[in-house]
Design an enzyme around this catalytic site. Structure first.
Site, mmCIF file in Angstrom:
data_model
loop_
_atom_site.group_PDB
_atom_site.id
_atom_site.type_symbol
_atom_site.label_atom_id
_atom_site.label_comp_id
_atom_site.label_asym_id
_atom_site.label_seq_id
_atom_site.Cartn_x
_atom_site.Cartn_y
_atom_site.Cartn_z
ATOM 1 N N GLU A 1 0.841 -1.193 0.000
ATOM 2 C CA GLU A 1 0.000 0.000 0.000
ATOM 3 C C GLU A 1 0.875 1.242 0.000
ATOM 4 O OE1 GLU A 1 -4.335 -0.645 2.161
ATOM 5 O OE2 GLU A 1 -2.740 0.385 3.237
ATOM 6 N N CYS A 2 0.665 2.120 -0.959
ATOM 7 C CA CYS A 2 1.306 3.424 -1.004
ATOM 8 C C CYS A 2 2.829 3.271 -0.897
ATOM 9 C CB CYS A 2 0.735 4.337 0.072
ATOM 10 S SG CYS A 2 1.028 6.097 -0.247
#
Length: 443
Positions: A327-328
């Site tokens: 994520e990210c």
């Protein structure tokens, strides 16, 4: 029943985080069983809350969380507490759309659970006009009860008296007056506050905030105006199904952005979370069956990550047969390379083909609704999720991987295909908060 209060403000930058931390510390000193929460998507403030009250804080997001999940999260957080202190994000009424209780605003939480609001007003540069601002907030929504105000950044005793007299004339209770003091501010970086774990002398700083709150805020009055949390449900269903039975979670200064309700939900579903640190060159444990690389600040540690050979080779071996999701910041590390703010490129794990750069910062911010295109660690193909983006890095080379999801923003506007997937590996800049289930209103 646990009482609760929301500490809000007309806008960001009013000082509500430092006021909240002071209140938490002052309540804890009194021996009050206090817990904290943050409305909206925010990874950093809850860690400061935890340092101040000695227990984990959670996020309450009325846009991303369906009503049933929101009920369960607030119930679980309130259960061991005498008082639950909820810090607003942005301004009290700031959110998206017009759907009642589903705008992502702290006002949704106040109205849904009948929780009183205490408004923090930055009164620097104004005096009697502050009462007009407060009066507007008091009357804006009849379902939101503003129980009083705390005056922040007061310049002098005369200034305090002027504002307080105007509040009294307007019938608004003043629950505190905090004098202007630059030493009470918290350091910031591009995603908000510097993380709690990086703040030098955090315990002493919180002690000082507790001193200020105990002296300048009417803690008894704050306790008195707190109201009951109503309409809650027992138990905690997972926000997302756990990606495996034993989940290897990257956890250090580069990977720290994980929503507590997700981990609590995984554990409630029977999964075990096993932490490891890429920054000290640890690979995901071989006895795990899924690996999760959360967001954080990999751009600040790109050189160390590029040199972490055991981590990279271990992750590649892991991904040959088991689910890996980033994520990210985790998505950036899964790519071929990451260019830092100085323009230096660092080789990453190469499990996906994209390149990301922080050299030319551009803010990507907002709620997102996602539909998964294939089975992955986030769920099955077709699963609808709600979450958000908040990053300054950009994809400079997309690579050749298939997209992970299709996204829409909070207004329903379609966005380009997002993220990447290859074999067991998936990743994107999208932070997942909760699935959208059949009983959720997703209009």
């Amino acid at each position: 029943m646990t009482r609760a209060v929301i500490i809000a403000a007309p806008r960001s930058g009013s000082g509500k985080t430092t006021v909240t931390l002071g209140v938490l510390a002052a309540l804890r000193r009194r021996g009050v069983a206090v817990r904290a929460a943050k409305s909206g998507p925010d990874y950093i403030d809850p860690a400061f809350h935890a340092a101040a009250c000695g227990a984990a804080s959670v996020n309450l997001d009325s846009w991303a969380m369906g009503p049933a999940l929101l009920d369960r999260v607030i119930a679980a957080q309130a259960e061991p507490a005498e008082i639950l202190v909820i810090e607003s994000s942005m301004g009290l009424f700031d959110g998206v759309g017009t759907m009642r209780f589903r705008r992502g605003a702290a006002a949704d939480i106040a109205a849904r659970y009948d929780i009183p609001v205490v408004l923090v007003l930055d009164v620097s540069g104004q005096s009697q006009s502050a009462a007009a601002v407060a009066r507007g907030f008091v009357g804006f929504d009849p379902d939101v009860r503003v129980a009083g105000v705390i005056l922040n950044r007061v310049g002098s005793a005369r200034h305090r008296d002027q504002v307080s007299e105007a509040m009294a004339a307007a019938g608004i209770a003043v629950l505190g007056c905090v004098m202007r003091d630059a030493a009470l501010s918290l350091p910031e970086r591009h995603l908000g506050l510097v993380q709690a774990g990086e703040h030098a002398g955090l315990a002493a700083f919180i002690d000082r905030l507790g001193d200020v709150a105990g002296r300048d805020i009417d803690i008894d009055g704050l306790i008195a105006v707190a109201g009951g949390v109503i309409g809650v449900a027992s138990g905690l269903a997972p926000g997302l199904a756990p990606p495996g039975q034993r989940v290897a979670l990257a956890s250090d200064e580069a990977f720290s952005f994980v929503y507590p309700h997700l981990l609590a939900g995984w554990r409630a579903a029977g999964a075990e979370v096993v932490r490891f640190s890429p920054l000290v060159d640890e690979a995901p444990p071989a006895d795990c069956d899924a690996c999760w690389l959360p967001g954080g600040y990999p751009e600040l540690h790109a050189g160390r990550l590029a040199a972490a050979g055991r981590f990279a080779s271990g992750l590649r071996d892991f991904a040959a047969s088991r689910l890996v999701h980033g994520e990210c910041g985790g998505f950036m590390v899964l790519g071929a390379g990451l260019t830092d703010a100085a323009g230096v490129r660092h080789a990453m794990t190469g499990l996906l083909g994209h390149e990301t750069s922080f050299a030319q910062r551009r803010l990507h911010l907002g709620y997102r609704a996602a539909v998964l295109l294939e089975d992955c660690a986030l769920g099955r193909a077709g699963q609808r999720l709600r979450g958000h983006e908040f990053h300054y890095a950009s994809v400079t080379e997309p690579g050749g991987d298939a997209p992970l999801a299709v996204l829409r923003d909070a207004r329903g506007v379609a966005l380009p295909p997002h993220g990447g997937r290859r074999g067991c590996v998936s990743g994107s800049f999208f932070h997942a908060i909760a699935p959208i289930n059949e009983d959720d209103d997703d209009e």
